[in-house]
Design a protein around this motif. Structure first.
Motif, PDB file in Angstrom:
ATOM      1  N   ARG A 115       0.755  -1.147   0.073  1.00 29.16           N
ATOM      2  CA  ARG A 115       0.075   0.043   0.071  1.00 29.16           C
ATOM      3  C   ARG A 115       0.940   1.237   0.164  1.00 29.16           C
ATOM      4  NH1 ARG A 115       0.584  -1.347   5.357  1.00 29.16           N
ATOM      5  NH2 ARG A 115       0.926   0.317   6.793  1.00 29.16           N
ATOM      6  N   GLY A 116       0.262   2.166  -0.077  1.00 30.81           N
ATOM      7  CA  GLY A 116       1.077   3.765  -0.344  1.00 30.81           C
ATOM      8  C   GLY A 116       1.105   4.117  -1.625  1.00 30.81           C
ATOM      9  N   TYR A 117       2.196   4.955  -2.165  1.00 25.59           N
ATOM     10  CA  TYR A 117       2.192   5.517  -3.455  1.00 25.59           C
ATOM     11  C   TYR A 117       3.301   5.030  -3.756  1.00 25.59           C
ATOM     12  CZ  TYR A 117      -1.346   8.253  -1.477  1.00 25.59           C
ATOM     13  OH  TYR A 117      -2.860   8.627  -0.764  1.00 25.59           O
ATOM     14  N   ASP A 118       3.446   5.129  -5.453  1.00 23.86           N
ATOM     15  CA  ASP A 118       4.747   4.771  -6.209  1.00 23.86           C
ATOM     16  C   ASP A 118       5.451   6.018  -6.484  1.00 23.86           C
ATOM     17  OD1 ASP A 118       3.488   6.186  -8.264  1.00 23.86           O
ATOM     18  OD2 ASP A 118       3.166   4.217  -9.420  1.00 23.86           O
ATOM     19  N   ASP A 156       8.950   7.096   2.352  1.00 25.99           N
ATOM     20  CA  ASP A 156       8.631   7.430   1.083  1.00 25.99           C
ATOM     21  C   ASP A 156       7.594   6.905   0.560  1.00 25.99           C
ATOM     22  OD1 ASP A 156      11.021   8.342   1.091  1.00 25.99           O
ATOM     23  OD2 ASP A 156      12.275   6.918   0.249  1.00 25.99           O
ATOM     24  N   LEU A 157       6.884   5.657   1.139  1.00 27.90           N
ATOM     25  CA  LEU A 157       5.465   5.275   0.591  1.00 27.90           C
ATOM     26  C   LEU A 157       4.516   6.023   1.073  1.00 27.90           C
ATOM     27  CD1 LEU A 157       6.118   1.233   0.983  1.00 27.90           C
ATOM     28  CD2 LEU A 157       6.250   2.596  -1.085  1.00 27.90           C
ATOM     29  N   ASN A 158       4.572   6.891   2.020  1.00 24.02           N
ATOM     30  CA  ASN A 158       3.494   7.610   2.552  1.00 24.02           C
ATOM     31  C   ASN A 158       3.061   8.991   2.069  1.00 24.02           C
ATOM     32  OD1 ASN A 158       3.068   5.412   4.240  1.00 24.02           O
ATOM     33  ND2 ASN A 158       4.472   6.243   5.828  1.00 24.02           N
ATOM     34  N   ARG A 159       3.975   9.278   1.051  1.00 23.17           N
ATOM     35  CA  ARG A 159       3.850  10.786   0.479  1.00 23.17           C
ATOM     36  C   ARG A 159       2.635  10.544  -0.403  1.00 23.17           C
ATOM     37  NH1 ARG A 159       5.958  11.907  -4.599  1.00 23.17           N
ATOM     38  NH2 ARG A 159       6.974   9.995  -5.520  1.00 23.17           N
ATOM     39  N   PRO A 160       1.802  11.846  -0.447  1.00 27.58           N
ATOM     40  CA  PRO A 160       0.510  12.102  -1.194  1.00 27.58           C
ATOM     41  C   PRO A 160       0.883  11.985  -2.511  1.00 27.58           C
ATOM     42  CG  PRO A 160       1.281  14.181   0.101  1.00 27.58           C
ATOM     43  CD  PRO A 160       2.377  13.248   0.364  1.00 27.58           C
ATOM     44  N   PRO A 161      -0.117  11.620  -3.401  1.00 29.85           N
ATOM     45  CA  PRO A 161      -0.144  11.877  -4.760  1.00 29.85           C
ATOM     46  C   PRO A 161       0.347  13.178  -5.175  1.00 29.85           C
ATOM     47  CG  PRO A 161      -2.203  10.964  -4.104  1.00 29.85           C
ATOM     48  CD  PRO A 161      -1.587  11.339  -3.128  1.00 29.85           C
ATOM     49  N   SER A 162       1.185  12.940  -6.081  1.00 28.72           N
ATOM     50  CA  SER A 162       1.720  14.337  -6.782  1.00 28.72           C
ATOM     51  C   SER A 162       0.882  15.057  -7.755  1.00 28.72           C
ATOM     52  CB  SER A 162       2.975  14.028  -7.717  1.00 28.72           C
ATOM     53  OG  SER A 162       2.747  13.191  -8.837  1.00 28.72           O
ATOM     54  N   LYS A 163      -0.323  14.394  -8.111  1.00 21.80           N
ATOM     55  CA  LYS A 163      -1.423  14.663  -9.077  1.00 21.80           C
ATOM     56  C   LYS A 163      -2.282  15.386  -8.296  1.00 21.80           C
ATOM     57  CE  LYS A 163      -0.076  11.750 -13.104  1.00 21.80           C
ATOM     58  NZ  LYS A 163      -0.614  10.560 -13.555  1.00 21.80           N
TER      59      LYS A 163
END
Length: 666
Positions: A602-605, A657-664
């Motif tokens: 889970r998280g963000y790429d 690093d996996l927890n940062r919010p979406p860049s879009k």
């Protein structure tokens, strides 16, 4: 004493090193049952160590090799190190390769076809070992006493390849073929200087094999995406109901144009004694620098693999179990009466621990609710109620014990070995699985409920495949112990605290090293596997227990694994090997004794996109080293928190690093 030494051997015979993206490392297990601390401080490790470095990168797990001296009767005399009174110097010789891109395509153990190759348009018509453009080979490397600093083993791949054609059915990054039925021309750029690992010496000149950083990449333009093309071409089974060989061949474990930095190969040593005599694990060695020829009974092997994200958990069938299955004469308790705490309890403990990393085993799924292994589930075999029955050899508890035995899954066929339904060994096609004795209806209600070497039962049902061993079964040795226990023919024994290697008698240290290196591994669900492919079950590939045969080329066994490893590591996200790669994790409320689960992946790429639990193949390359460790919650006195007899596990050390919010922006 030197006159008594007639031979030397390296232990462990097969070592296991695990990748990490940090430059820091710790030494892996060296005694059965001992969970090693990764070093550092303020972490969840056994002694407070951290699995991540100061930059939150995942530490690598190194394999240490030791040399033991033997007398004329094959009895252990002592360990030989640079601190030994007899030893002048040690010179280690290592040869590893990555042959994945050059190997046969993996299509499942029961559908193996030696005519199907990975990257078939490059050096076609040759045997895997001859396809040199597709082999990462650093060559023979050595490290000797007095040598400081690491020896870094590097090699190149896809050299001398300019252009070729790949199927349009593949998924490409930033490119969609106009007609997927036609091949696509791609350009290749060689990958150079790929690190397969490092050699170092400890303070006594024992060998440390530090694995690679776990990288992988595609060299083609357009880039081939990690994916399972059969899921995107006439889903779920691809063209012609899944029978199209190209679609099958180029599934996520055979991705063309890709490399990874795993490896396997041989480990040898030559020891010069202070009296000038030479001892070597290779034959025909007269001087410290002689090459000689490999002696498989004396030399060792190395395999590198992904991290083990739940260090305290063990798979219900390990590669150590498979070695004893292939070499029952090497099993240390073959002639001893079944001991519950030694032989049966570990199987139950392993099963219950799955309840913290597997959706099915935890009881959170509709199909397994109230019948699984969670603390309050009916399958919590460690609950005080069950344990009272299990440790009672009397007749009044017999029906309960036999009920448990009746739930155990047996291998297909009459001999109780997985290998019997697969003979002959690769590179020949498997044949015996078609015999009537292997035909049966697979029962999902038996234990363990984990997928076997034939692939997922649901997928096989869709394809009309009636393979044996679609579910993992216990080994004959394990089943015999449970049967003896169920019949009342056992002694209870006592739960033993595992001993560190240095506390074991010298004579017991070699076997402890051999067993412990492979104890925290996956010995079932070889599709193709996580540390070792199904070739581990074939006696023909070994000189003896824990010793790879003389005619095996460095890299040849590991070549059957997923290429690259990241694709299979994502794909096996349900009921494959959750003790290595968790399916789910839990948060635990100690006050109320309740728990809440989350997806492990889970998280963000890197692009700020959520990690996908349905199509995360291409995201695993970024995310794998950042995912959380699963470890027991400790008590103030150094023990573990328990719930109804079961150890409580939770997630630690996820990279931020996996927890940062979406860049879009949404």
């Amino acid at each position: 004493m030197s006159s008594k030494i007639k031979s030397i051997r390296i232990h462990p015979g097969i070592g296991m090193a695990r990748m990490g993206d940090s430059d820091e490392f710790f030494i892996g297990p060296e005694a059965p049952g001992v969970v090693v601390d990764p070093g550092g401080s303020n972490g969840p490790g056994p002694k407070g160590g951290s699995y991540r470095d100061s930059k939150s990168k995942l530490k690598r797990q190194a394999q240490r090799y030791r040399v033991y001296a033997y007398d004329a009767d094959g009895k252990v005399i002592s360990e030989l190190t640079s601190k030994s009174d007899l030893v002048k110097s040690l010179r280690w010789r290592v040869h590893v390769r990555n042959m994945k891109a050059a190997n046969y395509a993996f299509q499942g153990a029961y559908l193996f076809d030696p005519t199907q190759l990975r990257n078939p348009s490059i050096q076609p018509g040759k045997k895997p070992i001859e396809r040199t453009q597709l082999i990462i080979d650093p060559g023979v490397q050595t490290i000797a006493s007095g040598q400081s600093g690491p020896v870094v083993m590097k090699g190149d791949i896809f050299t001398g390849v300019e252009k070729s054609f790949l199927p349009g059915q593949l998924r490409y990054e930033g490119f969609t073929p106009k007609d997927i039925s036609k091949d696509v021309e791609v350009a290749y750029k060689p990958a150079k200087g790929i690190e397969l690992g490092q050699l170092r010496l400890d303070e006594q000149d024992r060998l440390l094999f530090i694995p690679s950083p776990g990288k992988g990449a595609c060299v083609t333009t357009p880039k081939v995406a990690l994916s399972n093309p059969s899921e995107f071409v006439n889903p779920p089974n691809g063209p012609e109901n899944g029978k199209n060989p190209l679609t099958n061949q180029f599934a996520y474990f055979n991705v063309p144009g890709w490399w990874d930095d795993t490896c396997g190969g041989e480990i040898d040593v030559t020891v010069m004694l202070k009296d000038g005599s030479i001892l070597s694990t290779r034959d025909n060695v007269k001087t410290p620098t002689d090459e000689g020829t490999r002696n498989p009974q004396a030399g060792a092997w190395i395999v590198t693999a992904p991290p083990k994200f739940s260090p305290y958990m063990y798979h219900v069938v390990s590669i150590t179990d498979r070695v004893y299955e292939a070499f029952p004469e090497a099993y240390p308790y073959a002639k001893q009466k079944t001991n519950f705490y030694r032989d049966v309890y570990p199987i139950f403990l392993n099963a219950v621990n799955y309840g913290w990393v597997s959706a099915d085993a935890s009881g959170i799924t509709k199909e397994h609710k109230n019948v699984a292994h969670g603390p309050k589930q009916a399958g919590n075999l460690l609950s005080p109620m069950y344990m009272a029955f299990f440790t009672d050899p009397s007749e009044k508890s017999k029906s309960m014990r036999q009920m448990v035995y009746a739930l155990m899954r047996h291998p297909a066929g009459k001999n109780g070995r997985l290998v019997d339904s697969l003979m002959p060994p690769p590179p020949q096609k498997p044949t015996s699985w078609k015999k009537d004795e292997f035909k049966r209806i697979e029962q999902g209600s038996l234990m363990p409920v984990l997928w076997g070497s034939a692939g997922k039962p649901k997928q096989n049902e869709q394809l009309g495949n009636h393979f044996p061993n679609q579910f993992l079964a216990l080994t004959a040795i394990q089943l015999n112990h449970i049967k003896e226990w169920a019949d009342g023919n056992f002694e209870v024994g006592a739960l033993q605290r595992p001993l560190q290697l240095e506390k074991l008698p010298t004579k017991d240290q070699p076997s402890a090293l051999d067993a412990s290196a492979l104890e925290p591994t996956i010995g079932g669900g070889f599709h193709p596997g996580i540390e070792f492919p199904y070739l581990i079950i074939y006696r023909e590939f070994f000189a003896e227990a824990f010793r790879v045969a003389k005619n095996i080329e460095p890299g040849a066994l590991a070549a059957y694994m997923s290429s690259p490893w990241h694709g299979d590591f994502w794909s096996c996200n349900i009921a494959w090997w959750p003790t290595q790669r968790p399916d789910i994790v839990f948060e635990y409320d100690r006050k109320n004794k309740t728990r809440t689960y989350r997806e492990w992946f889970r998280g963000y790429d890197a692009n700020g996109e959520p990690l996908s639990d349905t199509d995360g193949y291409n995201q695993m390359e970024y995310a794998w080293s950042k995912l959380g460790m699963v470890l027991p919650i400790k008590t103030k006195d150094g023990g573990f928190v328990k719930d109804n007899g079961a150890i409580v596990f939770t997630e630690y050390e996820r990279s931020p690093d996996l927890n940062r919010p979406p860049s879009k922006s949404k």
